[in-house]
Design an enzyme around this catalytic site. Sequence first.
Site, PDB file in Angstrom:
ATOM      1  N   ARG A 106      -2.678  -9.217   9.565  1.00  0.00           N
ATOM      2  CA  ARG A 106      -2.682  -8.706   8.184  1.00  0.00           C
ATOM      3  C   ARG A 106      -3.319  -9.771   7.321  1.00  0.00           C
ATOM      4  O   ARG A 106      -2.825 -10.902   7.237  1.00  0.00           O
ATOM      5  CB  ARG A 106      -1.254  -8.421   7.706  1.00  0.00           C
ATOM      6  CG  ARG A 106      -1.164  -8.276   6.201  1.00  0.00           C
ATOM      7  CD  ARG A 106       0.158  -7.763   5.716  1.00  0.00           C
ATOM      8  NE  ARG A 106       0.330  -6.360   6.044  1.00  0.00           N
ATOM      9  CZ  ARG A 106       1.287  -5.588   5.542  1.00  0.00           C
ATOM     10  NH1 ARG A 106       2.152  -6.079   4.673  1.00  0.00           N
ATOM     11  NH2 ARG A 106       1.380  -4.330   5.885  1.00  0.00           N
ATOM     12  N   HIS A 133      -5.667   0.339   6.033  1.00  0.00           N
ATOM     13  CA  HIS A 133      -4.314   0.196   6.589  1.00  0.00           C
ATOM     14  C   HIS A 133      -4.139   1.286   7.662  1.00  0.00           C
ATOM     15  O   HIS A 133      -3.348   2.218   7.502  1.00  0.00           O
ATOM     16  CB  HIS A 133      -3.284   0.339   5.463  1.00  0.00           C
ATOM     17  CG  HIS A 133      -1.924  -0.179   5.810  1.00  0.00           C
ATOM     18  ND1 HIS A 133      -1.629  -0.781   7.013  1.00  0.00           N
ATOM     19  CD2 HIS A 133      -0.753  -0.185   5.094  1.00  0.00           C
ATOM     20  CE1 HIS A 133      -0.349  -1.139   7.020  1.00  0.00           C
ATOM     21  NE2 HIS A 133       0.202  -0.787   5.876  1.00  0.00           N
ATOM     22  N   GLN A 136      -0.663   2.445   9.243  1.00  0.00           N
ATOM     23  CA  GLN A 136       0.163   3.197   8.294  1.00  0.00           C
ATOM     24  C   GLN A 136      -0.182   4.684   8.322  1.00  0.00           C
ATOM     25  O   GLN A 136       0.704   5.540   8.421  1.00  0.00           O
ATOM     26  CB  GLN A 136      -0.062   2.642   6.876  1.00  0.00           C
ATOM     27  CG  GLN A 136       0.725   3.388   5.816  1.00  0.00           C
ATOM     28  CD  GLN A 136       2.216   3.194   5.964  1.00  0.00           C
ATOM     29  OE1 GLN A 136       2.681   2.069   6.029  1.00  0.00           O
ATOM     30  NE2 GLN A 136       2.973   4.280   6.037  1.00  0.00           N
ATOM     31  N   ASP A 222       1.284   5.368  -3.606  1.00  0.00           N
ATOM     32  CA  ASP A 222       1.368   3.953  -3.212  1.00  0.00           C
ATOM     33  C   ASP A 222       1.424   3.149  -4.509  1.00  0.00           C
ATOM     34  O   ASP A 222       1.191   3.700  -5.607  1.00  0.00           O
ATOM     35  CB  ASP A 222       0.119   3.588  -2.365  1.00  0.00           C
ATOM     36  CG  ASP A 222       0.142   2.154  -1.837  1.00  0.00           C
ATOM     37  OD1 ASP A 222       1.212   1.510  -1.871  1.00  0.00           O
ATOM     38  OD2 ASP A 222      -0.928   1.678  -1.392  1.00  0.00           O
ATOM     39  N   CYS A 262       3.992   4.770   1.577  1.00  0.00           N
ATOM     40  CA  CYS A 262       3.946   3.760   2.654  1.00  0.00           C
ATOM     41  C   CYS A 262       5.035   2.712   2.494  1.00  0.00           C
ATOM     42  O   CYS A 262       5.416   2.085   3.482  1.00  0.00           O
ATOM     43  CB  CYS A 262       2.564   3.113   2.687  1.00  0.00           C
ATOM     44  SG  CYS A 262       2.044   2.417   1.109  1.00  0.00           S
ATOM     45  N   ARG A 290       6.258   3.963  11.926  1.00  0.00           N
ATOM     46  CA  ARG A 290       5.356   2.814  12.105  1.00  0.00           C
ATOM     47  C   ARG A 290       5.601   2.184  13.471  1.00  0.00           C
ATOM     48  O   ARG A 290       4.661   1.850  14.199  1.00  0.00           O
ATOM     49  CB  ARG A 290       5.608   1.771  11.006  1.00  0.00           C
ATOM     50  CG  ARG A 290       5.142   2.156   9.618  1.00  0.00           C
ATOM     51  CD  ARG A 290       3.634   2.224   9.523  1.00  0.00           C
ATOM     52  NE  ARG A 290       2.991   0.979   9.919  1.00  0.00           N
ATOM     53  CZ  ARG A 290       2.840  -0.091   9.129  1.00  0.00           C
ATOM     54  NH1 ARG A 290       3.262  -0.063   7.884  1.00  0.00           N
ATOM     55  NH2 ARG A 290       2.236  -1.189   9.565  1.00  0.00           N
TER      56      ARG A 290
HETATM   57  N1  NVA Z   1      -1.731  -0.787  -0.994  1.00  0.00           N
HETATM   58  C1  NVA Z   1      -0.590  -1.627  -0.667  1.00  0.00           C
HETATM   59  C2  NVA Z   1       0.008  -1.192   0.617  1.00  0.00           C
HETATM   60  C3  NVA Z   1       1.242  -1.959   1.029  1.00  0.00           C
HETATM   61  C4  NVA Z   1       1.780  -1.513   2.357  1.00  0.00           C
HETATM   62  C5  NVA Z   1      -1.026  -3.076  -0.602  1.00  0.00           C
HETATM   63  O1  NVA Z   1      -2.092  -3.353  -0.051  1.00  0.00           O
HETATM   64  O2  NVA Z   1      -0.308  -3.933  -1.113  1.00  0.00           O
HETATM   65  N1   CP Z   2       3.955  -0.134   4.575  1.00  0.00           N
HETATM   66  C1   CP Z   2       3.842  -1.426   4.931  1.00  0.00           C
HETATM   67  O1   CP Z   2       2.850  -1.862   5.513  1.00  0.00           O
HETATM   68  O2   CP Z   2       4.910  -2.178   4.609  1.00  0.00           O
HETATM   69  P1   CP Z   2       4.983  -3.772   4.685  1.00  0.00           P
HETATM   70  O3   CP Z   2       4.016  -4.291   3.638  1.00  0.00           O
HETATM   71  O4   CP Z   2       6.406  -4.123   4.356  1.00  0.00           O
HETATM   72  O5   CP Z   2       4.566  -4.206   6.051  1.00  0.00           O
END
Ligand code: NVA
Ligand code: CP
Length: 307
Positions: A106, A133, A136, A222, A262, A290
């Site tokens: 990530r 993502h 997800q 989101d 998500c 997930r």
């Molecule tokens: N769009 C959000 C998703 C978190 C799972 C982010 O990138 O922070």
């Molecule tokens: N939805 C998701 O990716 O959650 P986290 O940021 O907690 O991993």
Amino acid sequence: MPSSRKDFLSILDYSREELQGFIDLCLEQKPLARKFELEPTHPGRVLACIFHKPSLRTRISFEVAIRQLGGTSLYLTDKEIGIGSREAPKDVGAVLSRYVDAIMIRTFAQQMVAELAANAPVPVINGLTDLLHPCQIMADVCTIVERFGTIEGKKVVFIGDGNNVARSWLNAAARFPFSLVLSSPDGFQIEDSYLEKVGNPDYSWIEDPREAVEGADVVYTDVWASMGQEEEAEKRKKAFQPYQVNDDLMKLAKKDSLFLHCLPAHRGDEVTDSVIDGPHSVVYEEAENRMHIQRAILCKLMPKNIK
Ligand code: NVA
Ligand code: CP
């Protein structure tokens, strides 16, 4: 799996049939995993999990999934590795592959993930970038398939920012036969340059959230400011205020519609408590999925234990 697709960096890297294969395995393994009856097919395998951004779901679901297969995991932050600063992504990919059997990352730039993957003989899985993502949305599609039996012909309405989650939804729409509508303020759409890459999904952008959500099977939202956009949070909060998913908006969707997010959610901003805790919401099921879809992805990408 062909070596060109040893990784899981984007939904677009796979055909509809291959994606369906991940979903089928996910749904087959889920009841077994819940009863602790899953065969530990990958004993001794090690998954490295690299995080340059915070996480609850991604970290825990991957770490538990690899254990369910009989393997184990390593949690690595950028403090230890310094990808791109202490060491080039390609060197990290090559060296880590000598120790571990798969890498989940990530981070911010999709390009960094691509560079790491290009030089890593082991599978690399995208656990979220600024661009995408994919894990997800695979979990989201599984959740919809579980509830409705299929995603075919469904109307999925994404209310909010044209961000990494929205782009991965667009990729899913390029592979599965459903219609995707994004409703965001003007200026927060998915970029034209990205739309051009995706081909010809059944996709439209509708500025008015009430018009967009009419007849929706799935309403999705989101956060308005993603990780890395914290300094824009106040500006975005103003722009996105009319895009809150609340009871009035949900009333315009189909009676049996699902609400997905998500997570993490900013309750009171993009969604009200009444919706996220309400009868349409499947957000915790979605979060659980997930783990099940990622386990299926690991199973298909990682060679089984060779004795
Ligand atoms: N769009 C959000 C998703 C978190 C799972 C982010 O990138 O922070
Ligand atoms: N939805 C998701 O990716 O959650 P986290 O940021 O907690 O991993």
